[in-house]
Design a protein around this motif. Structure first.
Motif, mmCIF file in Angstrom:
data_model
loop_
_atom_site.group_PDB
_atom_site.id
_atom_site.type_symbol
_atom_site.label_atom_id
_atom_site.label_comp_id
_atom_site.label_asym_id
_atom_site.label_seq_id
_atom_site.Cartn_x
_atom_site.Cartn_y
_atom_site.Cartn_z
ATOM 1 N N GLN A 140 0.866 -1.265 -0.030
ATOM 2 C CA GLN A 140 0.099 -0.054 -0.082
ATOM 3 C C GLN A 140 0.785 1.271 -0.077
ATOM 4 N N ARG A 141 2.003 1.216 0.871
ATOM 5 C CA ARG A 141 2.923 2.293 0.723
ATOM 6 C C ARG A 141 3.595 2.791 -0.811
ATOM 7 N N VAL A 142 3.901 1.554 -1.539
ATOM 8 C CA VAL A 142 4.320 1.602 -2.661
ATOM 9 C C VAL A 142 3.096 2.134 -3.628
ATOM 10 N N ALA A 143 1.985 1.881 -3.520
ATOM 11 C CA ALA A 143 0.793 2.558 -4.188
ATOM 12 C C ALA A 143 0.720 4.100 -3.835
ATOM 13 N N MET A 144 0.959 4.352 -2.547
ATOM 14 C CA MET A 144 1.188 5.696 -2.215
ATOM 15 C C MET A 144 2.209 6.528 -2.839
ATOM 16 N N GLY A 145 3.307 5.812 -2.812
ATOM 17 C CA GLY A 145 4.626 6.385 -3.385
ATOM 18 C C GLY A 145 4.212 6.824 -4.805
ATOM 19 N N ARG A 146 3.726 5.898 -5.561
ATOM 20 C CA ARG A 146 3.472 5.918 -7.114
ATOM 21 C C ARG A 146 2.635 7.176 -7.260
ATOM 22 N N ALA A 147 1.838 7.605 -6.259
ATOM 23 C CA ALA A 147 0.999 8.877 -6.459
ATOM 24 C C ALA A 147 1.864 10.114 -5.841
ATOM 25 N N ILE A 148 2.706 9.734 -5.194
ATOM 26 C CA ILE A 148 3.438 10.981 -4.569
ATOM 27 C C ILE A 148 4.402 11.508 -5.437
ATOM 28 N N LEU A 156 -6.397 11.754 -4.091
ATOM 29 C CA LEU A 156 -7.559 10.896 -3.956
ATOM 30 C C LEU A 156 -7.327 9.675 -3.508
ATOM 31 N N PHE A 157 -7.941 9.190 -2.520
ATOM 32 C CA PHE A 157 -7.817 7.972 -1.964
ATOM 33 C C PHE A 157 -9.262 7.198 -1.703
ATOM 34 N N ASP A 158 -9.400 5.915 -2.359
ATOM 35 C CA ASP A 158 -10.435 5.121 -2.343
ATOM 36 C C ASP A 158 -10.693 4.001 -1.601
ATOM 37 N N GLU A 159 -10.907 4.243 -0.283
ATOM 38 C CA GLU A 159 -10.981 3.066 0.556
ATOM 39 C C GLU A 159 -9.486 2.408 0.616
ATOM 40 N N PRO A 160 -8.490 2.809 0.753
ATOM 41 C CA PRO A 160 -7.065 2.382 0.573
ATOM 42 C C PRO A 160 -6.519 1.378 1.654
ATOM 43 N N LEU A 161 -7.453 1.116 2.810
ATOM 44 C CA LEU A 161 -7.075 0.298 3.803
ATOM 45 C C LEU A 161 -8.036 -1.046 3.902
ATOM 46 N N SER A 162 -9.051 -0.826 3.138
ATOM 47 C CA SER A 162 -10.083 -1.965 3.257
ATOM 48 C C SER A 162 -9.371 -3.601 3.197
ATOM 49 N N ASN A 163 -8.263 -3.702 2.546
ATOM 50 C CA ASN A 163 -7.857 -4.808 2.296
ATOM 51 C C ASN A 163 -6.819 -5.398 3.448
ATOM 52 N N LEU A 164 -6.648 -4.219 4.420
ATOM 53 C CA LEU A 164 -5.707 -4.800 5.553
ATOM 54 C C LEU A 164 -6.116 -5.356 6.667
ATOM 55 N N ASP A 165 -5.403 -6.171 7.387
ATOM 56 C CA ASP A 165 -5.990 -6.322 8.595
ATOM 57 C C ASP A 165 -6.165 -5.317 9.690
ATOM 58 N N ALA A 166 -6.777 -5.645 11.107
ATOM 59 C CA ALA A 166 -7.065 -4.716 11.715
ATOM 60 C C ALA A 166 -5.984 -3.710 12.285
ATOM 61 N N LYS A 167 -4.961 -4.577 12.694
ATOM 62 C CA LYS A 167 -3.559 -3.882 13.381
ATOM 63 C C LYS A 167 -2.997 -3.139 12.316
ATOM 64 N N LEU A 168 -2.813 -3.435 11.185
ATOM 65 C CA LEU A 168 -2.179 -2.818 9.968
ATOM 66 C C LEU A 168 -2.940 -1.621 9.492
ATOM 67 N N ARG A 169 -4.423 -1.793 9.583
ATOM 68 C CA ARG A 169 -5.183 -0.645 9.245
ATOM 69 C C ARG A 169 -4.819 0.639 10.404
ATOM 70 N N VAL A 170 -4.749 0.409 11.650
ATOM 71 C CA VAL A 170 -4.356 1.347 12.359
ATOM 72 C C VAL A 170 -2.925 2.047 12.142
ATOM 73 N N GLN A 171 -2.102 1.198 11.873
ATOM 74 C CA GLN A 171 -0.714 1.546 11.711
ATOM 75 C C GLN A 171 -0.627 2.505 10.302
ATOM 76 N N MET A 172 -1.566 1.914 9.384
ATOM 77 C CA MET A 172 -1.462 3.087 8.088
ATOM 78 C C MET A 172 -2.294 4.135 8.249
ATOM 79 N N ARG A 173 -3.255 4.223 9.133
ATOM 80 C CA ARG A 173 -3.845 5.372 9.306
ATOM 81 C C ARG A 173 -2.970 6.437 9.764
ATOM 82 N N GLY A 174 -1.968 6.143 10.657
ATOM 83 C CA GLY A 174 -1.274 6.921 11.227
ATOM 84 C C GLY A 174 -0.061 7.562 10.234
ATOM 85 N N GLU A 175 0.051 6.392 9.357
ATOM 86 C CA GLU A 175 1.235 6.794 8.287
ATOM 87 C C GLU A 175 0.575 7.701 7.327
#
Length: 354
Positions: A140-148, A156-175
């Motif tokens: 997911q960070r690579v996909a974000m890097g491709r945008a950056i 524009l983010f379209d539900e980017p964390l939906s495919n991640l598990d609960a713990k990883l979603r929390v981490q990615m929210r912060g990132e």
């Protein structure tokens, strides 16, 4: 960077209208979340901003330009999708720089932009790896890097964390929030998860059935929801609702249709004797001797808090107690609402009264 103006935008598929005259202003550098249940039109609206869906009416401006007729490549936006959509046969660096290669950007410039994006996203050591050797969060960070690397005016983010598990979603929210604080790029983020919206966004747009119900900061929506839909959608666990009447006395009281009597704070005179819906968030109920008796149905300890389902009259109500709590099912406890946190809604229109 640029502001985004959405002006009376509509979308129809034949005779079926799915977005009904939506208007919103997104300031330069602002992080705005579009939230709502499935089918509310939030992803369709995002795709219209991106140019992936033609609009049926109204207008969209990005910065100083009206973009209604512009193709996606000319709108200066970068989109991160729910699926990572990485090329499996390309390395991380090649995936991140591919869009720039298509644009005929020079190789040294591509390498420099990819390097900067990798530093921001902590991907430097993975640039030579292939997607199959990465975790879900790294992809997911690579996909974000491709945008950056494209240095767009709007993310524009379209539900980017939906495919991640609960713990990883929390981490990615912060990132993602940290990324926005670094870049200050205007961001529109679609999610069905109100916790994501509350923790990440500067402002939230709550949608239902192709219309906007309310726009405001996370705490504005939490403290003063415009109607029952917003009140029930924002906050976890969701707000409790009881139907009944406000009765006058030495102090006004709420009498639910199921027989419970609850105290009230100050209420407008117009609410006396009126059919209303009493709303109270679970965290605004507390244990209190000689107050409202409630039968314990379920006790769910979560560690720092305890979720308790009780029966008030014939209504089931959720309470969240911050302290350790234990009680047997069918036992009786006494609870009290925080009088400053009670919400009253019109029983017919469901609009907020107080």
């Amino acid at each position: 960077m640029a502001s985004v103006e959405i002006r009376d935008v509509r979308k129809s598929y034949g005779a079926l209208q799915v977005v009904h005259g939506v208007s919103a202003q997104i300031a330069d550098g602002e992080f705005v979340a579009l939230v709502g249940p499935s089918g509310c039109g939030k992803s369709t609206l995002l795709r219209m901003i991106a140019g992936l869906e033609p609009i049926s009416g109204g207008g969209i401006r990005i910065g100083e330009r009206e973009v209604n007729q512009l193709p996606p490549k000319d709108r200066d936006v970068a989109m991160v999708f729910q699926s990572y959509a990485l090329y499996p046969h390309k390395t991380v660096a090649e995936n991140m720089g591919f869009a720039l290669k298509i644009q005929k950007v020079s190789k040294p410039e591509i390498q420099e932009r990819v390097r900067r994006a990798a530093e921001i996203l902590d991907l430097t050591e993975y640039l030579d790896r292939y997607p199959r050797a990465l975790s879900g969060g790294q992809r997911q960070r690579v996909a974000m890097g491709r945008a950056i690397v494209r240095s767009p005016a709007v993310f524009l983010f379209d539900e980017p964390l939906s495919n991640l598990d609960a713990k990883l979603r929390v981490q990615m929210r912060g990132e993602i929030k940290e990324l926005h604080q670094k870049l200050r790029t205007t961001t529109v983020y679609v999610t069905h998860d109100q916790v994501e919206a509350m923790t990440m966004a500067d402002r939230i747009v709550v949608m239902r059935d192709g219309r906007i119900e309310q726009i405001g900061s996370p705490l504005e929506l939490y403290d003063r929801p415009a109607n029952m839909f917003v009140a029930g959608f924002i906050g976890s666990p969701s707000m409790n609702f009881l139907r009944g009447r406000v009765e006058e006395g030495p102090r006004p009281q709420f009498h639910s249709n199921s027989g419970a009597v609850l105290p009230l704070g100050r209420v407008p005179r117009s609410a006396i004797g009126r059919e209303v819906v009493y709303g109270i968030r679970p965290e605004h109920l507390h244990l209190a001797d000689d107050c409202v008796p409630a039968e314990v149905l379920v006790v769910e300890p979560t560690g720092a808090e305890t979720d308790v389902v009780v029966r008030l009259g014939d209504d089931k109500v959720m309470a969240v107690f911050r302290d350790r709590f234990s009680a047997m099912a069918s036992s009786t406890i006494h609870i009290a609402p925080n009088l400053d946190e009670i919400h009253l809604f019109d029983a017919t229109t469901q609009e907020r009264l107080v």
